[in-house]
Design a protein around this motif. Structure first.
Motif, PDB file in Angstrom:
ATOM      1  N   VAL A 244       0.836  -1.204   0.000  1.00 44.60           N
ATOM      2  CA  VAL A 244       0.000   0.000   0.000  1.00 44.60           C
ATOM      3  C   VAL A 244       0.868   1.250   0.000  1.00 44.60           C
ATOM      4  O   VAL A 244       0.549   2.239  -0.659  1.00 44.60           O
ATOM      5  CB  VAL A 244      -0.946  -0.007   1.220  1.00 44.60           C
ATOM      6  N   SER A 245       1.977   1.213   0.727  1.00 44.11           N
ATOM      7  CA  SER A 245       2.877   2.364   0.726  1.00 44.11           C
ATOM      8  C   SER A 245       4.276   1.926   1.121  1.00 44.11           C
ATOM      9  O   SER A 245       4.460   0.909   1.804  1.00 44.11           O
ATOM     10  CB  SER A 245       2.388   3.459   1.685  1.00 44.11           C
ATOM     11  N   ILE A 246       5.275   2.700   0.648  1.00 42.41           N
ATOM     12  CA  ILE A 246       6.668   2.513   1.035  1.00 42.41           C
ATOM     13  C   ILE A 246       7.184   3.867   1.487  1.00 42.41           C
ATOM     14  O   ILE A 246       7.081   4.853   0.741  1.00 42.41           O
ATOM     15  CB  ILE A 246       7.526   1.973  -0.128  1.00 42.41           C
ATOM     16  N   ARG A 247       7.721   3.936   2.690  1.00 41.87           N
ATOM     17  CA  ARG A 247       8.199   5.190   3.237  1.00 41.87           C
ATOM     18  C   ARG A 247       9.600   4.990   3.825  1.00 41.87           C
ATOM     19  O   ARG A 247       9.988   3.881   4.180  1.00 41.87           O
ATOM     20  CB  ARG A 247       7.269   5.707   4.356  1.00 41.87           C
ATOM     21  N   THR A 248      10.341   6.110   3.941  1.00 41.29           N
ATOM     22  CA  THR A 248      11.627   6.081   4.628  1.00 41.29           C
ATOM     23  C   THR A 248      11.448   6.699   6.012  1.00 41.29           C
ATOM     24  O   THR A 248      10.489   7.441   6.260  1.00 41.29           O
ATOM     25  CB  THR A 248      12.682   6.884   3.856  1.00 41.29           C
ATOM     26  N   ASP A 249      12.375   6.398   6.924  1.00 46.25           N
ATOM     27  CA  ASP A 249      12.326   7.063   8.221  1.00 46.25           C
ATOM     28  C   ASP A 249      12.990   8.439   8.117  1.00 46.25           C
ATOM     29  O   ASP A 249      13.483   8.832   7.044  1.00 46.25           O
ATOM     30  CB  ASP A 249      12.986   6.202   9.294  1.00 46.25           C
ATOM     31  N   CYS A 250      13.010   9.175   9.235  1.00 40.70           N
ATOM     32  CA  CYS A 250      13.490  10.559   9.202  1.00 40.70           C
ATOM     33  C   CYS A 250      14.982  10.650   8.897  1.00 40.70           C
ATOM     34  O   CYS A 250      15.464  11.688   8.434  1.00 40.70           O
ATOM     35  CB  CYS A 250      13.185  11.249  10.538  1.00 40.70           C
ATOM     36  N   ASP A 251      15.741   9.563   9.142  1.00 39.01           N
ATOM     37  CA  ASP A 251      17.174   9.573   8.866  1.00 39.01           C
ATOM     38  C   ASP A 251      17.527   8.971   7.509  1.00 39.01           C
ATOM     39  O   ASP A 251      18.707   8.854   7.159  1.00 39.01           O
ATOM     40  CB  ASP A 251      17.926   8.789   9.963  1.00 39.01           C
ATOM     41  N   SER A 252      16.523   8.545   6.782  1.00 36.91           N
ATOM     42  CA  SER A 252      16.727   7.942   5.449  1.00 36.91           C
ATOM     43  C   SER A 252      17.672   6.747   5.494  1.00 36.91           C
ATOM     44  O   SER A 252      18.503   6.562   4.600  1.00 36.91           O
ATOM     45  CB  SER A 252      17.249   8.997   4.460  1.00 36.91           C
ATOM     46  N   ASP A 253      17.554   5.926   6.557  1.00 38.06           N
ATOM     47  CA  ASP A 253      18.369   4.717   6.597  1.00 38.06           C
ATOM     48  C   ASP A 253      17.541   3.468   6.902  1.00 38.06           C
ATOM     49  O   ASP A 253      18.096   2.391   7.166  1.00 38.06           O
ATOM     50  CB  ASP A 253      19.506   4.855   7.617  1.00 38.06           C
ATOM     51  N   ALA A 254      16.231   3.600   6.910  1.00 39.71           N
ATOM     52  CA  ALA A 254      15.352   2.449   7.132  1.00 39.71           C
ATOM     53  C   ALA A 254      14.064   2.665   6.347  1.00 39.71           C
ATOM     54  O   ALA A 254      13.699   3.803   6.015  1.00 39.71           O
ATOM     55  CB  ALA A 254      15.043   2.274   8.617  1.00 39.71           C
TER      56      ALA A 254
END
Length: 845
Positions: A244-254
């Motif tokens: 449904v969705s793909i997101r990154t975390d705030c640090d762009s490492d997960a």
């Protein structure tokens, strides 16, 4: 979660990419394309709109746009009217310096620029910069995106591809992954997988750039196994995931994958998640969904699902008790009860917690709201006008009359209905088709995975029949006189003869042959579809008539294999009526199964059940959803007759109509099932005439054995009052009913004006029942408005057409130059050469 690295600007070429792009964050839609793009977006997708009309901004935000892109002049016009977070201002780089002060009232800046900028470098605070380079070149854009964070690039979809990055196109995956970093030696990204339906974390996996690219392209759960490489979740187990969705975390490492999990689940252990069992709302929703599918008869949950009045009363009761609760413990206790009954209502209507959350999100996007006061009846109740000791039963809206009151339809006058409300009159009371497809997927996948064993298990679960074999083969046992009385047998014989006569007349007896020019003969000839499956429902009624309507055209068309699927009785036998029709129509295999599992067995085949090429037949929403699912699976290679759903009838009646006849026609469809719909279009009816019809509906319904089913269907049905026959027929053509019955002074003359209907019943002595059983026409007809595009089942439905052409030497001499010219124009030299070599050979003769 961080801002996405790019914002896709939708253009007319975007079609194949929209689903993938919607996984990654918002998409930007020009207002001119909005009506075309919105229906293609997955549910609850986030989108921005770019508009040049200030008047449209509030409406766009109210209707679901997360943000709106405007120019500076529009920003000035809207100053102080809207929250700045919802507005993005589009400016050229040359304009930026002298308008910076005014941009502080916006939540974002869409900057048309030659280079990347960050909010800090532009001295903009509390805002996001969206960069739209005036000249975009895919080469090097990935590194530019990476270095420009936290700015976001606006990229036209004509520049994007789900393939690899090239000199002309940028890979969607490369653009999304540009800012992602990994501190692991293997370069993998830790990935949390959560349920899109309830937000629960299902487990933790790893992703690679290749796996993310595949997940984006396929919209399926694809990850990177540290031992085995690319891991397509559910590829072998059937427990697939729709992303449904793909997101990154705030640090762009997960990464965070939000998925709809199908099949046995995510974890390899027998538990719902890798972190243990579900709890709270997620657990309740899963339990209720399970009970919806298989709650035992007589259980309280089953009563709630089937007794609308009971569930309605419980929701009202628990809402009042919650309002009366005072202590913290009491409020929690009563709120839990209310949530239980409210979620039961949701599940019974195909609504998930995810749907509720999506509705909440949609409401949060509105910028204008109604006053929010309680409706008068509730204000009066709380104000004390109703004494507790004499509290009456809660009033019920007119559209849902009390089940022990009159059996009554809702009435509207078409002339008084606004243009915005009129489309709602055309809606059918059915569940969301996408939600139903999600429900049947696990059933279909189980049949694919477990074959005959899984099919037998589900027949035991759903039909309470324990079988040693899923099929019966001819010769079938002839039903005895006690099983099938002579009068029933004679009725079936008469119906079979009439239906066969009409369908034999439809068959093409000779090929079509046309000489399109001298020496060029084109032909078309029919051939039967070799293997067909016919589904005969057996839920709330035995339907030998459907066996006739499907078996006869298959027999007349010359199909070599006819698989008839129908639910068995608890002792494992087939109803003698259906068995007798199977003998008459030359059925080659009876599949003792119903529902989605029967559709899956015919679509894919098992060791016992022959695979078919096309599936026919009506059924409930589970059957319809399964048919739609398998027809779109290339592994099945199966077609269906039409996306048929619950039965429906529309009756057009004028001053000549007999109220007894009209009521009987409406109820003949209402008794099919609680999701059936009946519509009466009244032409200039007097109040006395209308009252007589309504009285007959109530009187006749109460005398029916299936009165409870008819009552529930009538609740959702409609009387539409119009001023003329033409107006009534226009409404009917828009509705496109399965069955259309004409009770008119000149019924025969009105037929020529009918554009959309499954089958038409002309005049007072042509009840729909005759077409259902024995007049000769077929009763398997398009519903849900599909009569606009589909015909009812007929002999040609069981055949396909093959074309041929034969050219003489002279014919090729005349036609050949035309073909060469067109092939050369299209750049297909081999096509042209196939003609040239023949013309060259002919020139030697």
């Amino acid at each position: 979660m961080s801002t996405p690295p790019f914002l896709p600007l939708i253009d007319p070429t975007a079609g194949p990419l929209i689903r993938s792009l919607a996984l990654l964050g918002p998409v930007l839609i020009p207002s001119a394309l909005l009506s075309a793009v919105l229906p293609t977006l997955p549910p609850a997708s986030s989108y921005f709109v770019q508009t040049s009309s200030t008047d449209d901004v509030v409406s766009l935000l109210n209707n679901g746009a997360e943000k709106v892109v405007i120019d500076l002049g529009q920003l000035v016009e809207l100053s102080g009217q809207l929250s700045r977070e919802r507005l993005i201002v589009r400016v050229a780089e040359s304009e930026l310096e002298w308008v910076k002060g005014q941009l502080e009232s916006a939540g974002g800046v869409l900057l048309v620029s030659e280079q990347a900028h960050s909010p800090e470098s532009l001295a903009l605070t509390n805002t996001t910069v969206y960069l739209q380079p005036s000249q975009i070149r895919p080469e090097g854009l990935v590194s530019t995106i990476r270095s420009s964070r936290p700015s976001c690039f606006v990229l036209p979809t004509s520049l994007l591809t789900n393939g690899a990055t090239s000199s002309s196109h940028l890979s969607v995956a490369d653009a999304f992954l540009a800012p992602i970093i990994s501190d692991r030696p293997d370069g993998l990204f830790p990935t949390i997988v959560s349920s899109a339906e309830n937000g629960t974390a299902l487990g933790m996996v790893y992703s690679s750039r290749a796996s993310v690219a595949e997940a984006i392209k396929s919209c399926q759960g694809v990850y990177q196994s540290r031992k085995h490489g690319l891991w397509r979740k559910g590829e072998t187990s059937g427990a697939v995931q729709d992303v449904v969705s793909i997101r990154t975390d705030c640090d762009s490492d997960a990464l965070l994958f939000s998925v709809i999990q199908h099949g046995s689940g995510f974890c390899h252990l027998p538990q719902a998640t890798c972190f243990g069992e579900l709890s709270g709302l997620a657990r309740l929703e899963t339990t209720l969904k399970s009970r919806w599918e298989s709650a035992p008869e007589g259980s309280y949950t089953k009563r709630l699902f089937t007794d609308d009045k009971l569930l309605r009363s419980k929701i009202m009761e628990e809402a009042e008790e919650l309002c009366d609760a005072q202590s913290r413990e009491e409020v929690a206790f009563e709120a839990a009860d209310l949530v239980y009954f409210a979620l039961t209502r949701c599940i019974s209507k195909g609504v998930s917690l995810r749907d509720v959350e999506a509705a909440l999100d949609a409401k949060s996007l509105k910028v204008t709201r109604r006053k929010g006061d309680a409706k008068p009846k509730w204000e009066a109740k709380v104000g004390g006008d109703v004494k507790p000791e004499s509290k009456p039963t809660e009033p019920v809206p007119a559209a849902f009359p009390e089940s022990d009151g009159a059996v009554k339809m809702r009435t509207v006058t078409l002339a008084s209905v606004s243009p915005e409300e009129k489309p709602k009159l055309l809606l059918r009371p059915v569940l969301n088709s996408l939600a139903m497809i999600d429900k049947v997927k696990p059933i279909v996948e189980r049949v694919r995975r477990e074959g005959d064993e899984g099919l037998r298990a589900m027949t035991k679960q759903f039909d309470r029949a324990e079988l040693s074999s899923n099929i019966a083969l001819p010769p079938f046992a002839t039903p005895s006189e006690s099983q099938l009385p002579a009068d029933v047998r004679q009725a079936i014989d008469q119906a079979y003869a009439n239906v066969k006569a009409f369908h034999v007349a439809q068959a093409e007896t000779a090929p079509l042959s046309v000489e399109t020019m001298p020496g060029v003969v084109c032909s078309r000839f029919s051939r039967p579809i070799a293997r067909v499956g016919v589904y005969v429902p057996g839920g709330t009624a035995i339907l030998p008539s459907t066996a006739i309507m499907l078996g006869v055209p298959a027999q007349v068309a010359g199909c070599k294999e006819i698989v008839l699927a129908t639910p068995p009785r608890p002792d494992g036998s087939i109803s003698p009526e259906v068995l007798y029709v199977a003998q008459l129509t030359g059925v080659t295999c009876i599949l003792k199964a119903g529902g989605a599992q029967a559709v899956a067995a015919m679509a894919y085949g098992t060791k016992e059940v022959p695979k078919v090429d096309k599936i026919f037949g009506p059924g409930n929403q589970w059957v319809t959803a399964a048919k739609m699912l398998v027809q779109n699976d290339t592994d099945a290679l199966v077609a269906i007759d039409m996306p048929a759903g619950p039965s429906e009838v529309l009756v057009i009646a004028d001053h000549t109509a007999n109220p007894v006849f009209v009521a009987s026609d409406l109820l003949s469809q209402a008794e099919h099932g609680t999701d059936s719909q009946v519509v009466l279009v009244g032409i200039n009816l007097t109040s006395a005439h209308l009252e007589a019809i309504e009285q007959q509906i109530d009187v006749q319904a109460r005398a029916l054995p299936r009165v409870k089913i008819a009552r529930e269907a009538i609740k959702k049905s409609l009387i539409v009052l119009v001023d003329s026959v033409d107006e009534g027929i226009r409404f009917s053509n828009e509705y496109a009913p399965e069955h259309l019955i004409l009770h008119l002074e000149n019924s025969s003359g009105a037929v020529e004006k009918i554009d959309n209907a499954g089958s038409v019943f002309v005049g007072p002595f042509s009840p729909e029942s005759c077409g259902d059983y024995a007049s000769g026409t077929n009763h398997t007809l398009p519903t849900n408005g599909f009569a606009r595009q589909f015909s009812g089942v007929n002999t040609l439905s069981f055949q396909k057409h093959i074309t041929s052409q034969e050219l003489t030497a002279d014919g090729l001499r005349k036609l050949g130059p035309t073909v060469v010219t067109l092939a050369e124009r299209e750049g297909l030299e081999a096509h042209a050469n196939a003609v040239r070599v023949r013309l060259a050979e002919l020139s030697k003769a």
